[in-house]
Motif scaffolding. Structure first.
Motif, PDB file in Angstrom:
ATOM      1  N   ALA A 154      -1.009 -14.008   6.689  1.00 27.33           N
ATOM      2  CA  ALA A 154      -0.806 -12.600   6.346  1.00 27.33           C
ATOM      3  C   ALA A 154       0.606 -12.138   6.677  1.00 27.33           C
ATOM      4  O   ALA A 154       0.932 -10.960   6.472  1.00 27.33           O
ATOM      5  CB  ALA A 154      -1.815 -11.736   7.097  1.00 27.33           C
ATOM      6  N   ASN A 155       1.432 -13.051   7.159  1.00 26.86           N
ATOM      7  CA  ASN A 155       2.778 -12.667   7.602  1.00 26.86           C
ATOM      8  C   ASN A 155       3.641 -12.115   6.480  1.00 26.86           C
ATOM      9  O   ASN A 155       4.535 -11.299   6.718  1.00 26.86           O
ATOM     10  CB  ASN A 155       3.488 -13.869   8.234  1.00 26.86           C
ATOM     11  N   LYS A 156       3.393 -12.588   5.264  1.00 28.15           N
ATOM     12  CA  LYS A 156       4.240 -12.200   4.141  1.00 28.15           C
ATOM     13  C   LYS A 156       3.589 -11.150   3.235  1.00 28.15           C
ATOM     14  O   LYS A 156       4.083 -10.902   2.137  1.00 28.15           O
ATOM     15  CB  LYS A 156       4.602 -13.432   3.311  1.00 28.15           C
ATOM     16  N   LEU A 157       2.491 -10.555   3.669  1.00 29.37           N
ATOM     17  CA  LEU A 157       1.875  -9.512   2.862  1.00 29.37           C
ATOM     18  C   LEU A 157       2.866  -8.373   2.632  1.00 29.37           C
ATOM     19  O   LEU A 157       3.584  -7.968   3.546  1.00 29.37           O
ATOM     20  CB  LEU A 157       0.621  -8.954   3.546  1.00 29.37           C
ATOM     21  N   VAL A 158       2.887  -7.851   1.428  1.00 28.10           N
ATOM     22  CA  VAL A 158       3.813  -6.780   1.075  1.00 28.10           C
ATOM     23  C   VAL A 158       3.124  -5.428   1.233  1.00 28.10           C
ATOM     24  O   VAL A 158       2.008  -5.234   0.764  1.00 28.10           O
ATOM     25  CB  VAL A 158       4.301  -6.946  -0.379  1.00 28.10           C
ATOM     26  N   ASP A 159       3.786  -4.502   1.922  1.00 24.88           N
ATOM     27  CA  ASP A 159       3.295  -3.121   2.041  1.00 24.88           C
ATOM     28  C   ASP A 159       4.237  -2.233   1.232  1.00 24.88           C
ATOM     29  O   ASP A 159       5.325  -1.886   1.684  1.00 24.88           O
ATOM     30  CB  ASP A 159       3.262  -2.685   3.512  1.00 24.88           C
ATOM     31  N   ALA A 171      -3.904   7.175  -3.962  1.00 27.31           N
ATOM     32  CA  ALA A 171      -5.039   6.282  -4.198  1.00 27.31           C
ATOM     33  C   ALA A 171      -4.622   4.824  -4.027  1.00 27.31           C
ATOM     34  O   ALA A 171      -5.333   4.025  -3.403  1.00 27.31           O
ATOM     35  CB  ALA A 171      -5.604   6.504  -5.602  1.00 27.31           C
ATOM     36  N   PHE A 172      -3.450   4.488  -4.551  1.00 24.90           N
ATOM     37  CA  PHE A 172      -2.965   3.110  -4.431  1.00 24.90           C
ATOM     38  C   PHE A 172      -2.715   2.746  -2.974  1.00 24.90           C
ATOM     39  O   PHE A 172      -3.106   1.669  -2.511  1.00 24.90           O
ATOM     40  CB  PHE A 172      -1.674   2.917  -5.230  1.00 24.90           C
ATOM     41  N   GLU A 173      -2.053   3.621  -2.251  1.00 24.35           N
ATOM     42  CA  GLU A 173      -1.732   3.328  -0.852  1.00 24.35           C
ATOM     43  C   GLU A 173      -2.997   3.172  -0.011  1.00 24.35           C
ATOM     44  O   GLU A 173      -3.026   2.359   0.922  1.00 24.35           O
ATOM     45  CB  GLU A 173      -0.827   4.420  -0.292  1.00 24.35           C
ATOM     46  N   ASN A 174      -4.049   3.911  -0.347  1.00 23.42           N
ATOM     47  CA  ASN A 174      -5.315   3.764   0.371  1.00 23.42           C
ATOM     48  C   ASN A 174      -5.932   2.392   0.120  1.00 23.42           C
ATOM     49  O   ASN A 174      -6.419   1.732   1.045  1.00 23.42           O
ATOM     50  CB  ASN A 174      -6.296   4.864  -0.059  1.00 23.42           C
ATOM     51  N   VAL A 175      -5.919   1.978  -1.140  1.00 21.78           N
ATOM     52  CA  VAL A 175      -6.458   0.657  -1.485  1.00 21.78           C
ATOM     53  C   VAL A 175      -5.627  -0.437  -0.821  1.00 21.78           C
ATOM     54  O   VAL A 175      -6.159  -1.393  -0.251  1.00 21.78           O
ATOM     55  CB  VAL A 175      -6.468   0.459  -3.020  1.00 21.78           C
ATOM     56  N   TYR A 178      -6.305  -0.694   2.894  1.00 27.51           N
ATOM     57  CA  TYR A 178      -7.623  -1.283   3.171  1.00 27.51           C
ATOM     58  C   TYR A 178      -7.605  -2.801   2.964  1.00 27.51           C
ATOM     59  O   TYR A 178      -8.023  -3.570   3.840  1.00 27.51           O
ATOM     60  CB  TYR A 178      -8.685  -0.652   2.277  1.00 27.51           C
ATOM     61  N   VAL A 179      -7.113  -3.227   1.801  1.00 27.71           N
ATOM     62  CA  VAL A 179      -7.134  -4.655   1.470  1.00 27.71           C
ATOM     63  C   VAL A 179      -6.237  -5.452   2.410  1.00 27.71           C
ATOM     64  O   VAL A 179      -6.654  -6.467   2.978  1.00 27.71           O
ATOM     65  CB  VAL A 179      -6.708  -4.881   0.007  1.00 27.71           C
ATOM     66  N   ASN A 180      -5.003  -4.992   2.604  1.00 24.25           N
ATOM     67  CA  ASN A 180      -4.091  -5.711   3.507  1.00 24.25           C
ATOM     68  C   ASN A 180      -4.624  -5.724   4.931  1.00 24.25           C
ATOM     69  O   ASN A 180      -4.477  -6.711   5.655  1.00 24.25           O
ATOM     70  CB  ASN A 180      -2.702  -5.072   3.474  1.00 24.25           C
ATOM     71  N   GLY A 181      -5.248  -4.613   5.338  1.00 31.39           N
ATOM     72  CA  GLY A 181      -5.833  -4.544   6.681  1.00 31.39           C
ATOM     73  C   GLY A 181      -6.955  -5.548   6.856  1.00 31.39           C
ATOM     74  O   GLY A 181      -7.057  -6.211   7.903  1.00 31.39           O
TER      75      GLY A 181
END
Length: 289
Positions: A154-159, A171-175, A178-181
């Motif tokens: 998960a080190n390279k996950l993009v936020d 709405a996008f930021e909430n999704v 959640y998913v990245n978390g």
């Protein structure tokens, strides 16, 4: 993952429809729009190639599983050594790293750095840029998740930080949160993959491998057979999932490729002279390289 890639395919198909409905000829596009589109399309093709490579690697691993299952099902007491060798080979194969995936992270970083909503005065151009911005956000988000899932990190996950003027930003930021978390929680808990079908196979192999290493105890023969049967079912589910996902990734590759070809073709048709046509062709070659 299959549904996410299916959504990505549909979204990229929809952008073609929007471009057609806007009736904004390619010759009216700003040169910067064209450059960005061509550059992004090449990067997406590279990402698709990396994902296809990883899916192919998983399928190669499944051959080792099928070999182990064949030996165990045919005559477990006589084929334990071969079965152990196949299962051990599978564990090493799945645990190895795919160098093509490493390139994905650099590409995703590049796409993220160029993620912006340009200011456009032309009304139709403004609609087009906003639509393409949304598509790019979704694309980077989904591809980032795939890269994290395939690399088991998960080190390279993009936020992504989305422009607030977009109605869908919250709405996008909430999704995304959640998913990245969820992905970060999975890896921080010590689990090695977010792919449930793969994790199920890993658990079966983890149980079965030491059991057959020690030899078949007649008292535990039934339990062993149950473990072999369970591994077979889980391997089949994983294989079926890989087939579906591979189909969607290949479909996404084709959508991006045909969209790119259509743009280059329109530029050639709309060029006013041989010099312009040669410049367009040269630009296409440079982008592909």
């Amino acid at each position: 993952m299959t549904l996410a890639m299916e959504l990505l395919c549909q979204t990229h198909s929809d952008i073609k429809t929007i471009i057609t409905d806007l009736e904004l000829p390619v010759c009216d596009w700003d040169d910067k729009w064209i450059d960005v589109y061509l550059d992004n399309s090449v990067k997406l093709l590279d990402i698709c190639i990396a994902f296809s490579s990883e899916l192919s690697r998983f399928n190669q691993g499944n051959l080792l599983l099928q070999c182990a299952l064949h030996n165990l099902t045919a005559c477990p007491s006589k084929q334990l050594v071969r079965a152990c060798s196949s299962l051990d080979g599978w564990r090493q194969h799945i645990g190895s790293k795919n160098p093509k995936l490493q390139n994905c992270f650099a590409i995703l970083n590049s796409l993220t750095e160029t993620l912006s909503l340009p200011k456009v005065k032309n009304a139709k151009g403004k609609v087009l840029m906003r639509a393409m911005y949304g598509v790019k956000v979704l694309t980077v988000f989904v591809c980032s998740i795939f890269a994290a899932a395939f690399s088991s990190s998960a080190n390279k996950l993009v936020d992504l930080q989305v422009v607030e003027t977009c109605l869908w930003a919250e709405a996008f930021e909430n999704v995304q949160a959640y998913v990245n978390g969820e992905i970060r929680n999975i890896f921080s808990s010590g689990r090695t993959t977010v792919v449930k079908e793969l994790e199920a196979v890993q658990l079966s192999v983890k149980t079965l491998y030491p059991a057959i290493q020690e030899g078949v105890d007649p008292k535990e023969a039934e339990a062993l057979q149950n473990s072999i049967s369970e591994l077979g079912k889980r391997a089949d589910r994983f294989s079926q999932g890989l087939d579906l996902l591979t189909k969607e990734v290949d479909g996404f590759f084709q959508i991006v490729l045909t969209g790119r070809d259509a743009l280059l073709s329109s530029l050639r048709v709309g060029s006013s002279g041989p010099d312009t046509a040669n410049n367009v062709q040269g630009q296409g070659v440079r982008q592909i390289q």
